[in-house]
Design an enzyme around this catalytic site. Structure first.
Site, PDB file in Angstrom:
ATOM      1  N   ASP A  93      42.909 -21.789  95.197  1.00  0.00           N
ATOM      2  CA  ASP A  93      42.063 -21.683  96.380  1.00  0.00           C
ATOM      3  C   ASP A  93      41.595 -23.097  96.713  1.00  0.00           C
ATOM      4  O   ASP A  93      41.013 -23.760  95.849  1.00  0.00           O
ATOM      5  CB  ASP A  93      40.821 -20.827  96.111  1.00  0.00           C
ATOM      6  CG  ASP A  93      41.115 -19.421  95.604  1.00  0.00           C
ATOM      7  OD1 ASP A  93      42.105 -19.246  94.868  1.00  0.00           O
ATOM      8  OD2 ASP A  93      40.339 -18.516  95.916  1.00  0.00           O
ATOM      9  N   LYS A 157      40.008 -17.141 102.970  1.00  0.00           N
ATOM     10  CA  LYS A 157      38.858 -16.741 102.155  1.00  0.00           C
ATOM     11  C   LYS A 157      37.566 -17.130 102.850  1.00  0.00           C
ATOM     12  O   LYS A 157      37.459 -18.209 103.438  1.00  0.00           O
ATOM     13  CB  LYS A 157      38.996 -17.421 100.784  1.00  0.00           C
ATOM     14  CG  LYS A 157      37.851 -17.204  99.820  1.00  0.00           C
ATOM     15  CD  LYS A 157      38.175 -17.930  98.516  1.00  0.00           C
ATOM     16  CE  LYS A 157      37.000 -17.984  97.563  1.00  0.00           C
ATOM     17  NZ  LYS A 157      37.319 -18.736  96.332  1.00  0.00           N
ATOM     18  N   LYS A 186      40.483 -12.770 101.515  1.00  0.00           N
ATOM     19  CA  LYS A 186      39.676 -12.737 100.287  1.00  0.00           C
ATOM     20  C   LYS A 186      38.216 -12.923 100.679  1.00  0.00           C
ATOM     21  O   LYS A 186      37.855 -13.895 101.352  1.00  0.00           O
ATOM     22  CB  LYS A 186      40.108 -13.832  99.315  1.00  0.00           C
ATOM     23  CG  LYS A 186      39.232 -13.894  98.055  1.00  0.00           C
ATOM     24  CD  LYS A 186      39.743 -14.958  97.078  1.00  0.00           C
ATOM     25  CE  LYS A 186      38.778 -15.144  95.913  1.00  0.00           C
ATOM     26  NZ  LYS A 186      39.251 -16.178  94.948  1.00  0.00           N
TER      27      LYS A 186
END
Length: 226
Positions: A93, A157, A186
């Site tokens: 990430d 995300k 996410k």
């Protein structure tokens, strides 16, 4: 209704604290294996250690890149991601350059995303792009999601969990409406209960970043969910 096992397998079990020790990472990995979480979410330093702890399990070793501020150059982010891959990460990430997003320098954001996703594609692993929505307005969230629709990271995300706010169902819905069919969402930041997890899942999230995964699972069980 999702089962307990399905929700557990959405969880990136998280410890991104500056003061985390090897004992903390052993505990994190043991919990992830016990509960059937999708991955452990950690900074890049302990990647090789956690990968060894998780050997033989189905739990993935994640890595957080340019975390939590995103204020490093693209070249630095690429190098950190490549180093994490060398150390054994199975997904990463990375935090976008939020300042550039606030400047509406969309070409920079797209170039950064393209280069970072390319690292993941070369390694055959998953790339997740952290927006840090608490610093963005709704139009900016939509614009970055539209860039993702073109670049096609695996996930976009909501948050690092270190900013001024975390995941909201509204933001997840905006991201979902703009990212296209090839990108998943996410939700992370402030998800500490089954009710909060359920709300973002219903809005479109298919992965959860949280340090409260055990609490969420136990709350589901207490409600009689299986």
């Amino acid at each position: 209704m999702l089962t307990v096992k399905q929700v557990a397998n959405m969880v990136d079990h998280t410890n991104l604290k500056a003061f985390a020790t090897h004992d903390d990472f052993v505990k994190l990995c043991d919990e992830a294996k016990e509960y059937g979480f999708k991955s452990v979410a950690i900074n890049t330093y302990p990647v090789s250690f956690c990968r060894a702890q998780l050997e033989g399990s189905e739990v993935l070793t994640g890595a957080a890149i340019s975390f939590p501020l995103g204020q490093t150059t693209i070249a630095t982010k690429v190098a950190e991601a490549e180093n994490a891959v060398t150390d054994g990460c199975q997904e990463f990430d990375y935090v976008i350059n939020v300042g550039r997003a606030k400047m509406h320098d969309w070409a920079y954001i797209e170039d950064e995303m393209t280069q970072m996703v390319a690292v993941a594609r070369r390694a055959g692993i998953c790339a997740k792009v952290i927006f840090e929505n608490c610093y963005l307005d709704k139009d900016e969230i939509a614009q970055i999601a539209q860039i993702a629709a073109r670049v096609k990271p695996d996930f976009i995300k909501t948050s690092t969990g270190f900013g001024t706010g975390g995941a909201t169902p509204e933001d997840v819905a905006i991201m979902k409406a703009n990212c296209g069919p090839d990108v998943q969402i996410k939700a992370a930041g402030g998800i500490r209960s089954w009710a909060e997890a359920k709300a973002v899942i219903e809005a479109g999230a298919t992965r959860l970043g949280t340090s409260s995964g055990i609490k969420i699972v136990e709350e589901m069980k207490a409600e009689g969910l299986e």
